[in-house]
Enzyme design. Structure first.
Site, mmCIF file in Angstrom:
data_model
loop_
_atom_site.group_PDB
_atom_site.id
_atom_site.type_symbol
_atom_site.label_atom_id
_atom_site.label_comp_id
_atom_site.label_asym_id
_atom_site.label_seq_id
_atom_site.Cartn_x
_atom_site.Cartn_y
_atom_site.Cartn_z
ATOM 1 N N SER A 67 6.431 3.057 -2.835
ATOM 2 C CA SER A 67 6.050 1.663 -2.080
ATOM 3 C C SER A 67 6.189 2.153 -0.546
ATOM 4 C CB SER A 67 7.224 1.052 -2.411
ATOM 5 O OG SER A 67 7.400 0.540 -3.839
ATOM 6 N N GLU A 95 8.122 0.809 4.729
ATOM 7 C CA GLU A 95 9.260 1.278 4.157
ATOM 8 C C GLU A 95 9.230 2.694 4.580
ATOM 9 O OE1 GLU A 95 11.215 1.651 -0.157
ATOM 10 O OE2 GLU A 95 10.132 -0.103 0.371
ATOM 11 N N ARG A 140 17.308 -2.388 1.781
ATOM 12 C CA ARG A 140 16.489 -0.965 2.352
ATOM 13 C C ARG A 140 17.166 -0.770 3.737
ATOM 14 N NH1 ARG A 140 15.715 -1.752 -2.096
ATOM 15 N NH2 ARG A 140 13.843 -1.737 -3.347
#
Length: 332
Positions: free
Chosen positions: A231, A327, A158
């Site tokens: 998410s 995130e 990520r």
């Protein structure tokens, strides 16, 4: 570029009320090179799927809407394509499947645009997009157009060079290596279960995409009906010893060993254990089917979502001694 105030509510999947002080749309690379900015605008907006917007966004907001999918070359089973940064990610995955350009099927139904995919190095069900990227084309502020090979993008979980240096590049297109010879990835239990449910014994890439879409539709709300950014937190990656200690406390804790010896944990499970699944605070809450997803029930502000997310972080820290990392990107 002509800048003017603009309501950004339709341009973020959270559906948060937000106003840009100055807004302009980018449809062609030539607009960017003619403008030749020496520094980044205050916000570069794609699909608005990974942003937590506050009520007021000061400065300049540049909306990247560059389209196009072009075949660069074909070599045996592999096809190399260049895709504009403003192309919808899921629509591109479906288009690739239709053309038998396989390799992205595990990433179906992820919201956002192609240009945002390498920034976050999006991933799901055992695949990260960096595994299919060959080059990223971008404007480097103060220098001009550049092309970065995948190895130069510093991809990690990520993460990427573009995320760590957010004011250095503006992505205009991404090159992918796709093909018919990639083995399907089915090692995630959720995919195996869905394939079995669908009666598929020998899955092809379209079967994987169909399974992923069905799984995500069951777990994640449609953002057009219930605002969200997917998410909200990253799945934490911890040393193996820490994972074992937590597993000893609760053997049902999901965990996924990584090649480097560390272990990835399920942030949604941790949040659920703290009692947040389905919990609502005014217009903000955790989705009833997946605690990892924070949702806007209709009238939330970015400030309210941020406060709720911090409450979740404090609870997980208190119960598990672990700090969850957002995130989503905080804007404004």
């Amino acid at each position: 570029m002509n800048w003017s105030p603009r309501d950004l509510t339709p341009f973020n999947t959270f559906g948060l009320r937000s106003t840009a002080e100055g807004y302009a749309a980018l449809y062609k690379v030539q607009q960017l090179t003619d403008w030749a900015p020496k520094s980044a605008p205050d916000l570069v907006l794609g699909g608005g799927s990974n942003l937590l917007m506050m009520s007021q966004i000061p400065g300049k907001t540049l909306h990247v809407l560059i389209k196009g999918v072009d075949v660069l070359k074909e070599e045996g089973p592999r096809t190399y394509v260049r895709v504009g940064a403003g192309v919808n990610w899921h629509q591109f995955v479906l288009y690739a499947l239709e053309n038998h350009w396989y390799g992205l099927e595990n990433l179906a139904l992820i919201p956002g645009t192609v240009g945002a995919a390498p920034v976050q190095n999006i991933g799901a069900y055992g695949l990260e997009v960096c595994e299919r990227i060959t080059h990223v084309h971008a404007y480097e502020y103060g220098h001009g157009m550049v092309t970065l090979a995948a190895n130069d993008c510093q991809f990690a979980y990520r993460d990427s060079l573009f995320k760590r240096e957010p004011n250095r590049f503006l992505i205009t297109a991404v090159d992918f290596e796709l093909g018919t010879d990639y083995p399907v990835r089915t090692h995630y239990g959720a995919i195996q279960n869905k394939l079995a449910e669908n009666g598929v014994d020998d899955p092809a890439p379209p079967d994987i995409a169909r399974a992923v879409i069905e799984i995500r539709n069951q777990k994640l709300p449609d953002w057009s009906l219930l605002g969200n950014s997917g998410s909200f937190f990253k799945n934490p990656i911890v040393p193996a010893a820490q994972a074992r200690a937590l597993s000893n406390q609760d053997p049902d804790m999901p965990s996924y060993p990584l090649e480097d010896g560390r272990v990835k944990l399920a942030a949604g499970w941790l949040i659920d254990q703290c009692g947040f699944k389905g919990l609502r605070r005014g217009a903000v809450g955790c989705y009833k089917n997946q605690a990892l997803v924070i949702v806007n029930h209709g009238s939330a502000t970015g400030e309210e979502v941020l406060a709720f997310s911090q409450e979740v972080q404090r609870a997980v820290q208190t119960k598990f001694g672990m700090e969850l990392e957002r995130e989503v990107r905080l804007v404004g």
